[in-house]
Design an enzyme around this catalytic site. Structure first.
Site, PDB file in Angstrom:
ATOM      1  N   ALA A  21      73.677  -5.287  77.778  1.00 40.99           N
ATOM      2  CA  ALA A  21      74.266  -3.946  77.686  1.00 40.99           C
ATOM      3  C   ALA A  21      73.159  -2.910  77.814  1.00 40.99           C
ATOM      4  O   ALA A  21      72.115  -3.027  77.167  1.00 40.99           O
ATOM      5  CB  ALA A  21      74.992  -3.789  76.347  1.00 40.99           C
ATOM      6  N   HIS A  22      73.375  -1.905  78.664  1.00 38.34           N
ATOM      7  CA  HIS A  22      72.347  -0.891  78.884  1.00 38.34           C
ATOM      8  C   HIS A  22      72.954   0.294  79.618  1.00 38.34           C
ATOM      9  O   HIS A  22      74.040   0.200  80.175  1.00 38.34           O
ATOM     10  CB  HIS A  22      71.196  -1.470  79.705  1.00 38.34           C
ATOM     11  CG  HIS A  22      71.589  -1.852  81.103  1.00 38.34           C
ATOM     12  ND1 HIS A  22      72.479  -2.865  81.372  1.00 38.34           N
ATOM     13  CD2 HIS A  22      71.229  -1.354  82.302  1.00 38.34           C
ATOM     14  CE1 HIS A  22      72.641  -2.970  82.677  1.00 38.34           C
ATOM     15  NE2 HIS A  22      71.900  -2.053  83.281  1.00 38.34           N
ATOM     16  N   ALA A  23      72.221   1.392  79.624  1.00 37.86           N
ATOM     17  CA  ALA A  23      72.603   2.559  80.418  1.00 37.86           C
ATOM     18  C   ALA A  23      71.309   3.181  80.935  1.00 37.86           C
ATOM     19  O   ALA A  23      70.215   2.690  80.654  1.00 37.86           O
ATOM     20  CB  ALA A  23      73.414   3.550  79.587  1.00 37.86           C
TER      21      ALA A  23
END
Lengths: 153, 90
Positions: free
Chosen positions: A65-67
Site C-alpha cells: 500500500a502506498h501513494a
C-alpha cells in the site's frame, strides 16, 4: 538516508479487518502512529487502488500500500501488518492478501533498492504463511531479515 | 535500449519492478536503461521505449504504444521477470 528499518512499533500482527480498505487503513494507522504521515495519507493509499485497481498486490499474498509523495508525508515510513483473516483485493493472480506493507516516501526515487530488497524477501512462498503465524513483532522482523539477506544479489 | 516499469503512482511498486528488471538484465548480460513511471506520464516516458513492464491490472490503461508490453504477475519473482524479458528481447 536508507529506508527506515522495520521496528516492533512499525509492525501490527493479526489485524482484524473485513475488506481490503480495512487492510490498507490498518497499514496507514501504523504509519500515522509512527509520525510518518498525516491521516489523509491513508485515504490517498485507498484512492490509488480505487483508481488503478489491485496492482499493489505485487506478489502472492502481499500488498504494497502506498501513494505519491505529498504534504501529508512528514518523513519516509514503513509499516507491516498481518491480517487475522486474508482479504481479497481483486487481483487476478495474487489474492488473497495476508500481509500488507505500508510505504510512505518524501521523494519519488527514494529508497527503491531498499524497498525492492524488502519486497524480494517475499519471493520465498513460505514467508507470507510464516509471518501470518508470527505472534511477536521481533519474530516477524527476524523472518523478513532472513529473507532479505538471502535475496540480496 | 530503454525499458519503462509502470505503476499507478510511479513510486514503490514501479521502483521494485525497476530494480528487479535491472537485476534480471544483468543476469542476461543485456545493457538497458530502466526507468520507473506512473501511468499518467507514460506517453512521455515511454515515447522511445522498447519495452513496457507492468502488472496485469494495469495493461488495459496503457496508451497506444510501439513498445512491447511485458506483463509481470509477481514483481518479486526474478526468475519470472528474467524469463519474460528474455522472451521479449530474444
Amino acid at each position: 538516508m536508507p529506508l527506515p528499518p522495520l521496528t516492533p512499533a512499525s509492525i501490527r500482527l493479526g489485524a482484524v479487518v473485513t475488506d481490503w480498505r480495512g487492510a490498507v487503513r490498518a497499514a496507514g494507522d501504523v504509519l500515522i502512529a509512527g509520525g510518518s504521515v498525516e491521516p489523509s495519507y491513508t485515504q490517498r493509499m485507498i484512492d490509488v487502488i480505487d483508481e488503478f485497481g489491485a496492482y499493489v498486490v505485487i506478489a502472492p499474498g502481499l500488498a504494497l500500500a502506498h501513494a505519491r509523495p505529498g504534504d501529508d508525508v512528514r518523513a519516509d515510513g514503513l509499516s507491516l501488518v498481518t491480517l487475522a483473516e486474508p482479504v481479497s483485493f481483486g487481483h487476478a493472480h495474487n489474492d488473497p492478501v495476508s500481509v500488507v506493507i505500508g510505504l510512505a516516501v518524501t521523494t519519488a526515487d527514494a529508497h527503491v533498492t531498499g524497498i525492492a530488497d524488502l519486497a524480494n524477501a517475499f519471493n520465498d512462498p513460505g514467508l507470507v504463511p510464516a509471518l501470518s503465524m508470527a505472534t511477536e513483532p521481533s519474530a516477524a522482523i527476524d523472518l523478513i531479515l532472513q529473507g532479505t539477506t538471502r535475496d540480496v544479489s | 535500449m530503454k525499458i519503462v516499469a509502470v505503476c499507478g503512482a510511479g513510486v514503490g511498486t514501479s521502483g521494485i519492478l525497476k530494480v528487479n528488471a535491472e537485476r534480471a538484465l544483468a543476469r542476461l548480460e543485456i545493457e538497458a536503461d530502466v526507468t520507473a513511471s506512473d501511468i499518467a506520464s507514460l506517453a512521455t516516458t515511454a515515447a522511445d521505449a522498447q519495452i513496457i513492464l507492468t502488472s496485469p491490472e494495469l495493461v488495459d490503461r496503457i496508451p497506444p504504444t510501439w513498445a512491447d508490453i511485458v506483463v509481470v504477475q509477481s514483481y518479486v519473482d526474478l526468475a519470472e521477470i528474467e524469463q519474460k524479458l528474455f522472451d521479449a528481447l530474444g
